[in-house]
Design a protein around this motif. Sequence first.
Motif, PDB file in Angstrom:
ATOM      1  N   LEU A   1       0.837  -1.263  -0.053  1.00  0.00           N
ATOM      2  CA  LEU A   1       0.043   0.206   0.049  1.00  0.00           C
ATOM      3  C   LEU A   1       0.776   1.295  -0.056  1.00  0.00           C
ATOM      4  CD1 LEU A   1      -2.868   1.376   0.238  1.00  0.00           C
ATOM      5  CD2 LEU A   1      -2.563   0.968   2.548  1.00  0.00           C
ATOM      6  N   ALA A   2       2.040   1.369   0.660  1.00  0.00           N
ATOM      7  CA  ALA A   2       2.731   2.475   0.870  1.00  0.00           C
ATOM      8  C   ALA A   2       3.457   2.783  -0.527  1.00  0.00           C
ATOM      9  CB  ALA A   2       3.991   2.174   1.666  1.00  0.00           C
ATOM     10  N   ILE A   3       3.674   1.757  -1.136  1.00  0.00           N
ATOM     11  CA  ILE A   3       4.324   1.758  -2.582  1.00  0.00           C
ATOM     12  C   ILE A   3       3.358   2.421  -3.429  1.00  0.00           C
ATOM     13  CG2 ILE A   3       5.367   0.629  -4.668  1.00  0.00           C
ATOM     14  CD1 ILE A   3       6.773  -1.434  -2.633  1.00  0.00           C
ATOM     15  N   ALA A   4       1.941   1.838  -3.445  1.00  0.00           N
ATOM     16  CA  ALA A   4       0.960   2.480  -4.106  1.00  0.00           C
ATOM     17  C   ALA A   4       0.845   3.751  -4.176  1.00  0.00           C
ATOM     18  CB  ALA A   4      -0.250   1.597  -4.090  1.00  0.00           C
ATOM     19  N   LEU A   5       0.743   4.160  -2.996  1.00  0.00           N
ATOM     20  CA  LEU A   5       0.174   5.624  -2.456  1.00  0.00           C
ATOM     21  C   LEU A   5       1.669   6.595  -2.779  1.00  0.00           C
ATOM     22  CD1 LEU A   5      -1.411   4.936   0.918  1.00  0.00           C
ATOM     23  CD2 LEU A   5      -2.419   5.614  -1.304  1.00  0.00           C
ATOM     24  N   LYS A   6       2.813   5.973  -3.017  1.00  0.00           N
ATOM     25  CA  LYS A   6       3.869   6.883  -3.246  1.00  0.00           C
ATOM     26  C   LYS A   6       3.663   7.433  -4.524  1.00  0.00           C
ATOM     27  CE  LYS A   6       8.429   8.170  -3.123  1.00  0.00           C
ATOM     28  NZ  LYS A   6       9.075   8.833  -1.642  1.00  0.00           N
ATOM     29  N   GLY A   7       2.797   6.906  -5.817  1.00  0.00           N
ATOM     30  CA  GLY A   7       2.593   7.580  -6.866  1.00  0.00           C
ATOM     31  C   GLY A   7       1.010   8.133  -6.980  1.00  0.00           C
ATOM     32  N   ALA A   8       0.363   8.235  -5.777  1.00  0.00           N
ATOM     33  CA  ALA A   8      -1.197   8.588  -5.684  1.00  0.00           C
ATOM     34  C   ALA A   8      -1.380   9.982  -5.751  1.00  0.00           C
ATOM     35  CB  ALA A   8      -1.869   7.716  -4.585  1.00  0.00           C
ATOM     36  N   THR A   9      -2.544  10.414  -6.200  1.00  0.00           N
ATOM     37  CA  THR A   9      -2.854  11.941  -5.848  1.00  0.00           C
ATOM     38  C   THR A   9      -3.164  11.939  -4.592  1.00  0.00           C
ATOM     39  OG1 THR A   9      -5.175  11.412  -6.152  1.00  0.00           O
ATOM     40  CG2 THR A   9      -3.956  11.898  -8.253  1.00  0.00           C
ATOM     41  N   GLU A  10      -3.277  13.386  -4.080  1.00  0.00           N
ATOM     42  CA  GLU A  10      -3.438  13.795  -2.549  1.00  0.00           C
ATOM     43  C   GLU A  10      -4.884  13.296  -2.182  1.00  0.00           C
ATOM     44  OE1 GLU A  10      -1.564  14.673  -0.160  1.00  0.00           O
ATOM     45  OE2 GLU A  10       0.226  14.604  -1.727  1.00  0.00           O
ATOM     46  N   GLU A  11      -5.963  13.371  -3.120  1.00  0.00           N
ATOM     47  CA  GLU A  11      -7.218  12.975  -2.822  1.00  0.00           C
ATOM     48  C   GLU A  11      -7.400  11.492  -2.382  1.00  0.00           C
ATOM     49  OE1 GLU A  11      -7.540  16.363  -5.706  1.00  0.00           O
ATOM     50  OE2 GLU A  11      -6.259  14.912  -5.598  1.00  0.00           O
ATOM     51  N   VAL A  12      -6.855  10.583  -3.346  1.00  0.00           N
ATOM     52  CA  VAL A  12      -6.576   9.223  -2.756  1.00  0.00           C
ATOM     53  C   VAL A  12      -6.050   8.860  -1.595  1.00  0.00           C
ATOM     54  CG1 VAL A  12      -5.864   7.020  -3.630  1.00  0.00           C
ATOM     55  CG2 VAL A  12      -6.874   8.440  -5.377  1.00  0.00           C
ATOM     56  N   LYS A  13      -4.789   9.445  -1.337  1.00  0.00           N
ATOM     57  CA  LYS A  13      -4.095   9.338  -0.183  1.00  0.00           C
ATOM     58  C   LYS A  13      -5.107   9.792   1.087  1.00  0.00           C
ATOM     59  CE  LYS A  13       0.517  10.219  -1.861  1.00  0.00           C
ATOM     60  NZ  LYS A  13       1.680  11.328  -2.114  1.00  0.00           N
TER      61      LYS A  13
END
Length: 342
Positions: free
Chosen positions: A268-280
């Motif tokens: 999940l941390a790796i996936a969120l590394k490139g996610a938008t602020e809204e998704v985070k």
Amino acid sequence: MAAGSRVEITREYTGREKAAMLLITLGPERSAQIFKHLKEDEIETLTLEIANIRSVSPQDKDRILEEFYQICLAQEYIAEGGIGYAKDILEKALGTEKTMEIINKLTVSLQVRPFDFVRKADPSQVLNFIQSEHPQTIALILAYLKPQQAAVVLSSLPQDKQADVARRIAIMDRTSPEIIKEVERVLEKKLSSLVTEDYTATGGLQAIVDILNSVDRGTEKFIMETLEIEDADLAEEIRKRMFVFEDILLLDNRSIQRFLREVDNSQLAIALKGATEEVKNVIYNNMSKRLSEMIKEDIEFMGPVRLKDVEEAQQKIVNVIRKLEDAGEIIISRGGGDEIVV
């Protein structure tokens, strides 16, 4: 030259240069969202143009933003009522000369497309109108409709036609003006005099993905199961695009909390590394404060991560979400006719 006079020289830029300058003006976050909708060669071309631009003057920035805004307005007016309607509205605001300049700049994609009258009709009328046609003809027409309209028609077709039509839309690339005109002639409708002699791109994977994302779950499942038998590679390509990581924003809190229980925190941390602020934010809001702080720390100390690794991690999470949806444990919000039982 008289003292105090000033001559402002602004050269005329190419379309590529204007596009690059527009992206620079919009900033990295908005430009990144635009890049998601472009082809690889278009991204490469624009990236090269952006790299070659050292700076954008305030005058050029204002001029390009104004031109972009006017073209967007014209596009919206055309979508509402056609070229004539757009011309009338713009002339009142901008005058005849400026209006014609804007209209003439519009590309084929901004002009009235074939089957315009079909897009303005009720989906039930469209169904009655085309259901007896050959699947290729139906696919061609649906590819030009809005996804929500096409979804209603596709869902209402006999099941033996649904997957066939969906497959034909997915593999559709370019259709010659002659074929379009022949279909129009058969349907006894002269829809548009603006079809150019260039080949018109329509259909394709994204077209059928947009349609399937709008149909009810039962229709989508039947079509995908049929396609998996007939063309497994095509079905897999469609499935990959059906629900992307950013669509987590469409899930309710209960569904988000459910899939988070199935996901490894390091992944999940790796996936969120490139996610938008809204998704985070929506992810963090659906977990404990202690866990969210831990994942934020992991991301902070992770260092650079390859884009490929981020995309793989995001796809694994998407696969978990799709699996849970298939099991009926979570619900993905759709534009079609899913019924919620309470």
